[in-house]
Scaffold this motif. Structure first.
Motif, PDB file in Angstrom:
ATOM      1  N   GLU A 567       0.811  -1.215   0.000  1.00  0.00           N
ATOM      2  CA  GLU A 567       0.000   0.000   0.000  1.00  0.00           C
ATOM      3  C   GLU A 567       0.848   1.270   0.000  1.00  0.00           C
ATOM      4  O   GLU A 567       0.309   2.365  -0.128  1.00  0.00           O
ATOM      5  N   LEU A 568       2.160   1.123   0.160  1.00  0.00           N
ATOM      6  CA  LEU A 568       3.022   2.304   0.086  1.00  0.00           C
ATOM      7  C   LEU A 568       3.056   2.802  -1.351  1.00  0.00           C
ATOM      8  O   LEU A 568       3.002   2.008  -2.304  1.00  0.00           O
ATOM      9  N   SER A 569       3.158   4.116  -1.512  1.00  0.00           N
ATOM     10  CA  SER A 569       3.226   4.668  -2.864  1.00  0.00           C
ATOM     11  C   SER A 569       4.538   4.263  -3.522  1.00  0.00           C
ATOM     12  O   SER A 569       5.605   4.343  -2.902  1.00  0.00           O
ATOM     13  N   GLU A 570       4.435   3.828  -4.788  1.00  0.00           N
ATOM     14  CA  GLU A 570       5.659   3.494  -5.523  1.00  0.00           C
ATOM     15  C   GLU A 570       6.243   4.782  -6.092  1.00  0.00           C
ATOM     16  O   GLU A 570       5.605   5.477  -6.884  1.00  0.00           O
ATOM     17  N   VAL A 571       7.453   5.113  -5.635  1.00  0.00           N
ATOM     18  CA  VAL A 571       8.089   6.384  -5.980  1.00  0.00           C
ATOM     19  C   VAL A 571       9.499   6.099  -6.480  1.00  0.00           C
ATOM     20  O   VAL A 571      10.160   5.169  -6.017  1.00  0.00           O
ATOM     21  N   ARG A 572       9.969   6.906  -7.411  1.00  0.00           N
ATOM     22  CA  ARG A 572      11.341   6.734  -7.916  1.00  0.00           C
ATOM     23  C   ARG A 572      12.357   6.928  -6.792  1.00  0.00           C
ATOM     24  O   ARG A 572      12.121   7.660  -5.838  1.00  0.00           O
ATOM     25  N   TRP A 573      13.514   6.287  -6.946  1.00  0.00           N
ATOM     26  CA  TRP A 573      14.573   6.356  -5.930  1.00  0.00           C
ATOM     27  C   TRP A 573      14.983   7.807  -5.640  1.00  0.00           C
ATOM     28  O   TRP A 573      15.254   8.178  -4.496  1.00  0.00           O
ATOM     29  N   LYS A 574      14.967   8.644  -6.651  1.00  0.00           N
ATOM     30  CA  LYS A 574      15.472  10.018  -6.487  1.00  0.00           C
ATOM     31  C   LYS A 574      14.407  10.976  -5.947  1.00  0.00           C
ATOM     32  O   LYS A 574      14.698  12.136  -5.683  1.00  0.00           O
ATOM     33  N   ASP A 575      13.157  10.494  -5.802  1.00  0.00           N
ATOM     34  CA  ASP A 575      12.096  11.372  -5.291  1.00  0.00           C
ATOM     35  C   ASP A 575      11.889  11.153  -3.795  1.00  0.00           C
ATOM     36  O   ASP A 575      12.246  10.107  -3.241  1.00  0.00           O
ATOM     37  N   ASN A 576      11.257  12.161  -3.157  1.00  0.00           N
ATOM     38  CA  ASN A 576      11.158  12.161  -1.695  1.00  0.00           C
ATOM     39  C   ASN A 576      10.274  11.068  -1.106  1.00  0.00           C
ATOM     40  O   ASN A 576      10.484  10.629   0.002  1.00  0.00           O
ATOM     41  N   GLY A 577       9.236  10.680  -1.786  1.00  0.00           N
ATOM     42  CA  GLY A 577       8.274   9.751  -1.194  1.00  0.00           C
ATOM     43  C   GLY A 577       7.093  10.491  -0.598  1.00  0.00           C
ATOM     44  O   GLY A 577       6.981  11.715  -0.699  1.00  0.00           O
ATOM     45  N   GLN A 578       6.226   9.763   0.062  1.00  0.00           N
ATOM     46  CA  GLN A 578       4.992  10.323   0.618  1.00  0.00           C
ATOM     47  C   GLN A 578       5.168  10.539   2.115  1.00  0.00           C
ATOM     48  O   GLN A 578       5.693   9.681   2.823  1.00  0.00           O
ATOM     49  N   HIS A 579       4.720  11.711   2.591  1.00  0.00           N
ATOM     50  CA  HIS A 579       4.841  11.973   4.022  1.00  0.00           C
ATOM     51  C   HIS A 579       3.738  11.218   4.771  1.00  0.00           C
ATOM     52  O   HIS A 579       2.601  11.139   4.313  1.00  0.00           O
ATOM     53  N   ILE A 580       4.099  10.656   5.938  1.00  0.00           N
ATOM     54  CA  ILE A 580       3.122   9.851   6.688  1.00  0.00           C
ATOM     55  C   ILE A 580       1.900  10.665   7.096  1.00  0.00           C
ATOM     56  O   ILE A 580       0.815  10.131   7.273  1.00  0.00           O
ATOM     57  N   GLY A 581       2.071  11.994   7.203  1.00  0.00           N
ATOM     58  CA  GLY A 581       0.938  12.856   7.555  1.00  0.00           C
ATOM     59  C   GLY A 581      -0.160  12.835   6.509  1.00  0.00           C
ATOM     60  O   GLY A 581      -1.319  13.132   6.803  1.00  0.00           O
ATOM     61  N   ASN A 582       0.184  12.464   5.263  1.00  0.00           N
ATOM     62  CA  ASN A 582      -0.817  12.361   4.194  1.00  0.00           C
ATOM     63  C   ASN A 582      -1.511  11.001   4.197  1.00  0.00           C
ATOM     64  O   ASN A 582      -2.472  10.790   3.464  1.00  0.00           O
ATOM     65  N   ILE A 583      -0.972  10.060   4.993  1.00  0.00           N
ATOM     66  CA  ILE A 583      -1.546   8.714   5.052  1.00  0.00           C
ATOM     67  C   ILE A 583      -2.314   8.527   6.356  1.00  0.00           C
ATOM     68  O   ILE A 583      -3.445   8.070   6.375  1.00  0.00           O
ATOM     69  N   VAL A 584      -1.668   8.923   7.458  1.00  0.00           N
ATOM     70  CA  VAL A 584      -2.236   8.742   8.800  1.00  0.00           C
ATOM     71  C   VAL A 584      -2.056  10.035   9.581  1.00  0.00           C
ATOM     72  O   VAL A 584      -0.990  10.660   9.521  1.00  0.00           O
ATOM     73  N   GLN A 585      -3.088  10.433  10.326  1.00  0.00           N
ATOM     74  CA  GLN A 585      -3.001  11.640  11.144  1.00  0.00           C
ATOM     75  C   GLN A 585      -2.119  11.372  12.360  1.00  0.00           C
ATOM     76  O   GLN A 585      -2.316  10.416  13.080  1.00  0.00           O
ATOM     77  N   LEU A 586      -1.122  12.240  12.572  1.00  0.00           N
ATOM     78  CA  LEU A 586      -0.195  12.097  13.685  1.00  0.00           C
ATOM     79  C   LEU A 586      -0.052  13.446  14.371  1.00  0.00           C
ATOM     80  O   LEU A 586      -0.123  14.490  13.720  1.00  0.00           O
ATOM     81  N   ASP A 587       0.143  13.442  15.704  1.00  0.00           N
ATOM     82  CA  ASP A 587       0.336  14.708  16.425  1.00  0.00           C
ATOM     83  C   ASP A 587       1.524  15.464  15.850  1.00  0.00           C
ATOM     84  O   ASP A 587       2.551  14.868  15.492  1.00  0.00           O
ATOM     85  N   SER A 588       1.412  16.794  15.800  1.00  0.00           N
ATOM     86  CA  SER A 588       2.473  17.610  15.192  1.00  0.00           C
ATOM     87  C   SER A 588       3.797  17.510  15.947  1.00  0.00           C
ATOM     88  O   SER A 588       4.867  17.661  15.363  1.00  0.00           O
ATOM     89  N   ASP A 589       3.742  17.235  17.275  1.00  0.00           N
ATOM     90  CA  ASP A 589       4.991  17.161  18.047  1.00  0.00           C
ATOM     91  C   ASP A 589       5.483  15.723  18.217  1.00  0.00           C
ATOM     92  O   ASP A 589       6.380  15.456  19.003  1.00  0.00           O
ATOM     93  N   ASP A 590       4.884  14.771  17.475  1.00  0.00           N
ATOM     94  CA  ASP A 590       5.321  13.374  17.544  1.00  0.00           C
ATOM     95  C   ASP A 590       6.316  13.093  16.420  1.00  0.00           C
ATOM     96  O   ASP A 590       6.204  13.674  15.324  1.00  0.00           O
ATOM     97  N   THR A 591       7.299  12.231  16.682  1.00  0.00           N
ATOM     98  CA  THR A 591       8.307  11.909  15.654  1.00  0.00           C
ATOM     99  C   THR A 591       8.544  10.408  15.616  1.00  0.00           C
ATOM    100  O   THR A 591       8.280   9.699  16.588  1.00  0.00           O
ATOM    101  N   LEU A 592       9.061   9.936  14.483  1.00  0.00           N
ATOM    102  CA  LEU A 592       9.377   8.517  14.335  1.00  0.00           C
ATOM    103  C   LEU A 592      10.684   8.193  15.056  1.00  0.00           C
ATOM    104  O   LEU A 592      11.635   8.982  15.027  1.00  0.00           O
ATOM    105  N   VAL A 593      10.720   7.011  15.703  1.00  0.00           N
ATOM    106  CA  VAL A 593      11.958   6.594  16.357  1.00  0.00           C
ATOM    107  C   VAL A 593      12.487   5.283  15.782  1.00  0.00           C
ATOM    108  O   VAL A 593      13.677   5.005  15.874  1.00  0.00           O
ATOM    109  N   LYS A 594      11.620   4.463  15.183  1.00  0.00           N
ATOM    110  CA  LYS A 594      12.085   3.154  14.721  1.00  0.00           C
ATOM    111  C   LYS A 594      11.150   2.606  13.654  1.00  0.00           C
ATOM    112  O   LYS A 594       9.938   2.834  13.692  1.00  0.00           O
TER     113      LYS A 594
END
Length: 819
Positions: A567-594
């Motif tokens: 279900e991840l967007s297929e994106v070229r290696w040189k492009d940024n990809g999709q931000h998780i905020g466009n897929i799932v709502q996350l708190d603005s002060d939350d960050t990924l750790v793993k």
């Protein structure tokens, strides 16, 4: 009065509250919500009434829509023409309303979401069933009030000879209220109303024996009788509405899914586009082509399948991931007794029956008054004919009409109304035939007056009139039910192994939250260039995965994002990809750790969580398999002042090591941490001094003790074997891993397990400067060594973070620390 006295000094809150309160009251009562009696919003009522007044009825030719819109704006509805025209168009769209109130010639939009033609191009008139909405409005059946400029009067509500609110439904949003009432089948609604009249104590269960549920103009299938019942009882409820589909077999055993009916309010073109995107993005395997074959014979969408595809599996996937199946939420709010109320089925029917009582009573009074006046005139005419010669002689001897009337009243005791009728009588009415006609009319009037008086004095006869009206409307306008109602909501089971094309792809996730999958071909053609990402960003995860795998992304606040690779967007290696905020709502002060890749969610693997305040939690991996993952899910309960620092996948028999900012390290067996539930908080892993906190927690095989890289805030770096630490028990202080200094002691800024001795360590300072150090040339040190100064903290500030650089030039094996 002085100039100053003309102004009121009021608090802004009071003024705003008062003005907004008035505005809200207007929006609720006069714009967005329908009336429970006739089911119409004010603009709809005004359109129908204006068309009636203009003679634009079903038995007359069509007229330009612009003419009606002008009449409505000029006489009743002083708002923009677009709001009037849009309301008029909606009442003519056979995919929006169940029994249309307006007929329209020309382009009135489409189920594909196309806009209608401008009102100067379209023509409209009232439909035949609108006559039942407006019937007898001229007989004082409903209250009329002055229009906006007091020039003419308009009705407050229409007589409505059938329960239009249930038949055509309604949608609207006002301030503080919204409404969503589905359309129903006319005959069933009338049967329910008749049942309510005959048996006011009937239950919703009884009513549902005749009123099965909503009946959408677009057909489809409703699932969930319990949801319908709850909605009819409370005004709120939820059902599933799915498309009508059929699996057809073509030549060569190939199959195709044919969709002939879609859910209510779904835009067909968007549905077709979404299904084609799934085919194009290869979210599932098996769809060869999606096309729209709709023509004048009816709706038809075809999903052609590949030869080996599982048609039921594809259909279930489309039900779950497109608008081929949607949830419909009842919210039956209407204006009742001048206030917005959430009404169940019985209350709606009661409101309608109560309205009809008023309508029939008012009409009967009007007709009785008219009949009695006519009876009085007929009696006078009969008397005049019986003494015709004297009457003529009296009239001939009078000076004028007024004198004639006075003489008749004085000579023969006629009333003024009777005298008026006599002097205006045409000569041909004096024949014998007309005498007989008058006698017949007198008899008819007598019967009619008795009948009307009976209606006004007898509740039973009043209700009988209402029932006869409803029966007539049903007989004249009834049609077949379009929507099928099924008892249960079918559980959609999707075998992703069958549905998802098995393909190896490169998956990356960055610290700032950009995720993507890239084809091996795009990755290989990159000439070892770095992946596309922002300059300030860095890779959190990079590896080759299969499209049937899942990536779990964990955040510092203890939540996780469930991301199937396919279900991840297929994106070229040189492009940024999709931000998780466009897929799932996350708190603005939350960050990924793993990021943790998972092939199978089994019960013999565990996730271990380490938090800043020294908590450790272990939960079986299978607990994190999600069925619904459109939002962030709870991975571990974290206190407000705590945060997740690391998450590791383990087999349940490893050792754990926690490192703190003040330089303490504690090693203990993973078996000391009992597995607990997904939402629990865990147990104390290490006993912290005041002001101390955990920098990192790692998992390792006790038979193969790794080295760790330690970096202090003063820029000192060392490589230290974990064999320096004896296995202890959890919740202890731990052992020191730095030499104690009285002046300016070292604090640990980061600790990382070394999995690649030839790898690169990236060290970040407080001003954003990043140093890279080769792990292979770093000096080994024991627990009491402070290492070598490698980072210039004078120029770049203290060290704040370290992480191993991911080698994107060669695909790594799966986590080496897992057996």
């Amino acid at each position: 009065m002085t100039e100053a006295e003309k102004h009121l000094d009021l608090p802004l809150e009071d003024v705003l509250g008062d003005r907004f309160g008035r505005y809200s009251k207007y929006i609720i009562q006069e714009r967005a919500l329908p009336d429970a009696r006739d089911g119409l919003k004010p603009v709809q009522r005004r359109i129908l009434y204006a068309m009636l007044q203009d003679g634009n009825t079903a038995d007359k030719p069509f007229r330009k829509a612009a003419k009606t819109v002008g009449n409505v704006i000029g006489n009743y509805h002083p708002h923009g023409d677009s709001s009037v025209y849009e309301a008029m168009v909606r009442m003519s769209q056979d995919w929006k309303g169940r029994n249309l109130l307006v007929e329209m010639h020309g382009n009135n939009g489409s189920i594909d979401g196309d806009p209608p033609a401008a009102m100067r191009y379209t023509e409209a008139r009232l439909s035949s069933i609108s006559a039942e909405m407006l019937r007898d409005i001229e007989k004082n059946t409903v209250e009329h009030i002055p229009n906006f400029d007091d020039s003419i009067e308009e009705p407050v509500v229409l007589p409505a000879m059938y329960p239009n609110l249930l038949v055509n439904g309604s949608m609207g949003i006002s301030s503080g209220y919204a409404t969503d009432i589905p359309p129903h089948q006319l005959g069933e609604v009338i049967d329910a109303a008749l049942m309510e009249i005959d048996n006011p104590d009937c239950t919703v269960e009884d009513l549902m024996t005749v009123l099965k549920g909503p009946d959408f103009p677009t057909g489809g299938i409703i699932q969930g009788r319990d949801g319908i019942k709850k909605a009819y009882e409370t005004g709120k409820g939820k059902v599933a509405v799915r498309s009508k589909t059929e699996i057809e077999t073509l030549r060569g055993d190939r199959k195709q899914i044919v969709i002939s009916e879609i859910p209510y309010e779904v835009v067909k073109s968007n549905l077709v586009k979404r299904m084609d995107e799934i085919r194009f993005d290869k979210k599932i395997d098996g769809i060869a082509e999606v096309r729209d074959d709709t023509d004048r014979t009816g709706l038809r969408i075809v999903v052609e399948l590949k030869k080996e595809a599982d048609p039921t599996g594809v259909l279930h996937y489309l039900y779950k991931n497109t608008d081929l199946q949607v949830s419909y939420n009842f919210n039956m709010v209407a204006i009742h007794n001048k206030t917005p109320q959430l009404l169940g089925l019985k209350q709606l029917l009661q409101a309608y029956v109560s309205h009809q009582r008023e309508v029939v009573t008012n009409r009967s009074r009007f007709e009785l008054d008219k009949a009695e006046k006519r009876q009085h005139i007929v009696a006078g005419l009969k008397k005049a004919i019986s003494i015709l010669d004297q009457v003529i002689e009296t009239i001939r001897g009078s000076n004028d009409k007024k004198d004639a009337k006075t003489n008749l009243m004085n000579s023969f005791e006629f009333t003024e109304e009777q005298a008026e009728a006599i002097v205006t009588l045409q000569l041909y009415r004096l024949t014998n035939t007309d005498v007989t006609t008058l006698e017949k009319e007198a008899e008819e009037l007598e019967k009619n007056i008795k009948k009307l008086k009976d209606i006004l004095s007898s509740e039973k006869k009043l209700l009988s009139v209402i029932k006869n009206q409803l029966t007539y409307v049903k007989k004249t306008y009834n049609d077949n039910r379009l929507t099928k109602v099924e008892e249960e909501i079918e559980e959609l089971k999707i075998d992703l192994e069958v549905m998802v094309p098995s393909e190896n792809v490169v998956v990356t996730a960055t610290k700032e939250g950009y995720v993507k999958r890239t084809s091996i071909r795009s990755y290989s053609a990159s000439n070892e260039d770095p992946p596309g990402m922002k300059e300030t960003d860095d890779l959190l995860y990079f590896d080759e995965l299969n499209t049937t795998d899942t990536l779990l992304l964990f955040t510092k606040k203890g939540q996780y994002l469930y991301m199937p690779v396919h279900e991840l967007s297929e994106v070229r290696w040189k492009d940024n990809g999709q931000h998780i905020g466009n897929i799932v709502q996350l708190d603005s002060d939350d960050t990924l750790v793993k990021a943790v890749p998972v092939s199978t969610f089994n019960d013999d693997q565990y996730l271990v969580f380490f938090t800043k305040q020294g908590m450790v939690k272990k939960t079986v991996l299978s607990a994190y398999k999600a069925q619904r993952y459109s939002r962030a899910l709870v991975a571990v309960k974290v206190k407000q002042d705590d945060a997740v620092v690391n998450v590791e996948l383990t087999n349940g028999q490893h050792d754990l090591f926690l490192a703190t900012n003040h330089g303490y390290g504690l090693r203990f067996s993973e078996e000391e941490v009992a597995p607990i539930g997904q939402r629990a908080a865990g147990v104390k892993g290490i006993n912290l001094k005041d002001g101390d906190f955990v920098i990192n927690g790692i998992v390792f095989d006790s038979n193969h003790l790794p080295n760790v890289a330690v970096v202090t805030h003063r820029g000192s770096v060392k490589k230290m074997p974990l064999s320096e630490f004896e296995r202890s028990t959890r919740a202890k202080r731990g052992l020191v891993m730095l030499r104690e200094l009285k002046k300016n002691p070292h604090l640990i800024a980061g600790l990382e397990k070394i999995t690649n001795e030839s790898g690169i360590l990236r060290i970040e300072t407080e001003n954003g400067h990043v140093d890279t150090e080769n792990i292979g040339v770093m000096k080994k040190g024991d627990r009491y060594s402070n290492g070598s100064f490698l980072v210039d903290t004078q120029e770049n500030g203290t060290v704040t973070n370290i992480w191993p650089a991911i080698d994107y030039q060669s695909l790594n094996k799966k986590n080496e620390n897992i057996d």
